[in-house]
Design an enzyme around this catalytic site. Structure first.
Site, PDB file in Angstrom:
ATOM      1  N   ASN A  37     -18.009-153.187 -20.421  1.00 13.72           N
ATOM      2  CA  ASN A  37     -17.649-154.592 -20.253  1.00 13.72           C
ATOM      3  C   ASN A  37     -17.934-155.115 -18.845  1.00 13.72           C
ATOM      4  OD1 ASN A  37     -16.653-157.038 -21.065  1.00 13.72           O
ATOM      5  ND2 ASN A  37     -14.518-156.369 -21.315  1.00 13.72           N
ATOM      6  N   HIS A 122      -2.303-156.047 -31.288  1.00 14.80           N
ATOM      7  CA  HIS A 122      -1.925-156.679 -30.018  1.00 14.80           C
ATOM      8  C   HIS A 122      -1.205-157.987 -30.275  1.00 14.80           C
ATOM      9  CE1 HIS A 122      -4.960-154.869 -27.011  1.00 14.80           C
ATOM     10  NE2 HIS A 122      -4.539-153.972 -27.861  1.00 14.80           N
ATOM     11  N   ARG A 147       1.585-153.619 -29.927  1.00 14.74           N
ATOM     12  CA  ARG A 147       1.663-153.738 -28.472  1.00 14.74           C
ATOM     13  C   ARG A 147       2.118-155.148 -28.153  1.00 14.74           C
ATOM     14  NH1 ARG A 147      -3.358-153.976 -24.140  1.00 14.74           N
ATOM     15  NH2 ARG A 147      -3.234-156.194 -24.551  1.00 14.74           N
ATOM     16  N   HIS A 212      -1.541-152.211 -17.389  1.00 13.09           N
ATOM     17  CA  HIS A 212      -2.896-152.474 -16.875  1.00 13.09           C
ATOM     18  C   HIS A 212      -3.043-152.135 -15.400  1.00 13.09           C
ATOM     19  CE1 HIS A 212      -6.779-154.721 -17.758  1.00 13.09           C
ATOM     20  NE2 HIS A 212      -6.564-153.975 -18.823  1.00 13.09           N
ATOM     21  N   ARG A 283      -5.826-141.671 -23.618  1.00 18.84           N
ATOM     22  CA  ARG A 283      -6.402-142.834 -24.315  1.00 18.84           C
ATOM     23  C   ARG A 283      -7.895-143.003 -24.059  1.00 18.84           C
ATOM     24  NH1 ARG A 283      -5.621-147.347 -22.944  1.00 18.84           N
ATOM     25  NH2 ARG A 283      -5.854-148.367 -24.942  1.00 18.84           N
TER      26      ARG A 283
HETATM   27  C1  GCO Z   1      -6.617-152.190 -23.801  1.00 23.36           C
HETATM   28  C2  GCO Z   1      -7.350-152.516 -22.550  1.00 23.36           C
HETATM   29  C3  GCO Z   1      -8.293-153.665 -22.674  1.00 23.36           C
HETATM   30  C4  GCO Z   1      -9.119-153.768 -21.408  1.00 23.36           C
HETATM   31  C5  GCO Z   1     -10.531-154.049 -21.728  1.00 23.36           C
HETATM   32  C6  GCO Z   1     -11.400-154.111 -20.497  1.00 23.36           C
HETATM   33  O1  GCO Z   1      -5.584-151.575 -23.690  1.00 23.36           O
HETATM   34  O2  GCO Z   1      -7.135-152.500 -24.850  1.00 23.36           O
HETATM   35  O3  GCO Z   1      -6.494-152.568 -21.459  1.00 23.36           O
HETATM   36  O4  GCO Z   1      -7.630-154.839 -23.017  1.00 23.36           O
HETATM   37  O5  GCO Z   1      -8.641-154.754 -20.572  1.00 23.36           O
HETATM   38  O6  GCO Z   1     -10.978-153.051 -22.597  1.00 23.36           O
HETATM   39  O7  GCO Z   1     -12.726-154.171 -20.856  1.00 23.36           O
HETATM   40 MG    MG Z   2      -5.108-150.978 -21.772  1.00 24.35          MG
END
Ligand code: GCO
Ligand code: MG
Length: 402
Positions: A37, A122, A147, A212, A283
């Site tokens: 990304n 999510h 989540r 994050h 993960r």
């Molecule tokens: C998650 C991740 C993503 C990342 C994204 C960055 O847990 O899925 O934190 O939301 O931010 O993959 O490219």
């Molecule tokens: Mg994440």
């Protein structure tokens, strides 16, 4: 089974994806996801300019040897660009082998250890009530795990809070947007979010939360401790993990399960975390961690230490990567959970796939190989668009982890 050709496709059906297609002499081909990304073209060039010439003429069945050749033979090891490129090759070779033997990949790597794979969705909102309503929508769709993320009062934007209901996409076209951050405001707010969620949904629903990489180890320990009454399934990326020792501080203070790994690339990024049992879930992503072959080694190490897997499955990992993750998840003994962020309709049309979702569980399907294809002509109608993930600054302007 000689490799005769390999092509890299870059397309943007709603977001950018890089896909590798390896072709063999008898016409059997395999796909691998190579999306990184915000840095997509670096991997595309690494593949086209440096890896494709090395593949031509090799026996596609020598999956492990080709992996070692690309890893050790480069001299320059590790890193997300290199490992995404190797991951794409590895995934495509497993796809080829499955197709050649007329069997889904999970049957080649130990067979199914479970009937289906539990996934989490999510949920997010700009207020706690909105997040509760979003969690409810997932529960209504049959999810057993969700989540939960929420905008922090007083901050203009917060990680994980998207625009759509089922789609979350942080990368934005153009140059990187800047968002403001305050750990103090975040720490003061999150426990009340989970108070509300547990009040509403009781104790059976699995709740997860993603920090994050934004907290210091001691702040993360405080958050984990304050969330203990709400027994999270996991607290994700509580602190940046370049320093694996940081997780000792978190472990010392809290029993909240810890998950980490979406930005890791090799087993060396997590070996201390696993061997010292400082985390509960690893993960790592198929694409960014050198493919199915390398991820299986990581899972084997993790199994010795009661660490379970929870492969990253954000929208920036293409359906090719999701399918590979599902074959891995179905087979590996110490599977924990799979992240499932739905792709847009355009993406699903560019990558027709056999995997299915039903009442909170997914299955990779039983087509030979990965069970995913690439509609090359449709992909060509969605050209690459430069896009970046946001960056984060503290309220006084200091650069922070996003
Ligand atoms: C998650 C991740 C993503 C990342 C994204 C960055 O847990 O899925 O934190 O939301 O931010 O993959 O490219
Ligand atoms: Mg994440």
């Amino acid at each position: 089974m000689k490799i005769v050709d390999a092509t890299v496709f870059v397309c943007c059906p709603g977001r950018n994806f890089v896909t590798l297609r390896i072709m063999t002499e008898d016409g059997v081909y395999g796909l691998g996801d190579a999306t990184l990304n915000g840095r997509e073209l670096a991997v595309a060039s690494y593949l086209t300019d440096h890896i494709v010439p090395l593949l031509i003429g090799r026996d596609a069945r020598r999956i492990e040897d080709i992996w070692q050749f690309l890893y050790k033979g480069a001299y320059w090891r590790r890193g997300p660009v290199t490992m995404a490129a190797i991951g794409a090759v590895d995934t495509a070779l497993w796809d080829i082998l499955g197709k050649a033997l007329n069997t889904p990949i999970y049957q080649l790597i130990g067979g199914a250890s479970r009937e289906a794979v539990m996934v989490y969705g999510h949920a997010n909102g700009s207020t706690a009530d909105e997040t509760i309503a979003a969690v409810k929508r997932y529960v209504d769709l049959g999810y057993l795990a969700v989540r939960a993320q929420c905008a922090v009062p007083g901050l203009a934007a917060t990680y994980g809070v998207g625009r759509g209901e089922l789609y979350y996409e942080p990368a934005e076209p153009g140059l990187p947007p800047e968002t403001p951050w305050s750990s103090e405001r975040y720490l003061a707010f999150v426990p009340s979010l989970f108070d509300g969620l547990r009040r509403e949904f009781g104790s059976a629903l699995h709740l997860l939360h993603d920090v994050h990489h934004r907290l210091t180890p001691i702040e993360a320990a405080r958050l984990g401790k304050s969330l203990e009454p709400h027994h999270l399934f996991w607290l994700e990326d509580p602190t940046p993990a370049e320093v694996q020792e940081s997780f000792r501080t978190i472990r010392r203070h809290t029993t909240t399960p810890i998950a980490v790994g979406e930005v890791f690339n090799t087993i060396y990024d997590c070996s201390r975390l696993v061997e010292e049992e400082l985390i509960d879930y690893i993960r790592m992503t198929v694409v960014h961690s050198g493919g199915i072959s390398h991820l299986r080694k990581i899972a084997a190490l993790a199994e010795l230490h009661h660490v379970r897997t929870g492969a990253h499955g954000a929208t920036d990992l293409s359906p090719v990567c999701l399918a590979a993750a599902l074959h891995f998840d179905l087979s590996v003994h110490n599977f924990g959970i799979q992240e499932y962020m739905r792709h847009t309709d355009e993406t699903d049309r560019v990558f027709p796939h056999a995997y299915t979702f039903e009442r909170g569980f997914m299955h990779p399907g039983n087509k030979p190989g990965l069970g995913v294809d690439l509609d090359e002509r449709l992909a060509a109608t969605f050209p690459y668009q430069r896009a970046y993930l946001p960056i984060n600054r503290k309220l006084d302007g200091t650069m922070h982890s996003w």
